[in-house]
Design a protein around this motif. Structure first.
Motif: not given
Length: 108
Positions: A42-68
């Protein structure tokens, strides 16, 4: 996939994802240092970071601190993942589409 396997597969790439019902679910650029930029086309971008947690890959985006978090897999050179934050989560698949990441909301 482990964090190292995920890093080796994605870093430096921009990957387009689909679901079983949506051929254009989203696109993510995987930057050095485990940084990412996500857009749902939709033309809206979000920066974030990823990390490994208990075998999964989790993302935290700058505008939403809840891990995905996603359980990620590599099959015949393509990645697919299941969203684990909710029961029967979304399943996404890497496509061979070469879509550009367009961010209308970020200044250069």
């Amino acid at each position: 996939m482990t964090g190292d396997q995920f890093d080796a597969h994605v870093t430096g790439r921009t990957i387009t994802f689909r679901t079983d019902t949506n051929p254009a679910y989203g696109i993510e650029a995987y930057l050095p240092g485990r940084r990412v930029m996500w857009s749902a086309f939709d033309g809206t971008c979000m920066y974030g970071t990823w990390y490994e947690s208990e075998g999964d890959i989790c993302f935290i985006y700058d505008d939403d601190p809840a891990p995905k978090c996603w359980a990620t897999y590599l099959q015949e050179g393509a990645m697919w993942a299941t969203f684990i934050n909710v029961p029967d989560g979304t399943v996404i698949y890497e496509t061979d589409a070469d879509e550009p990441l367009i961010c209308n909301n970020l200044s250069s």
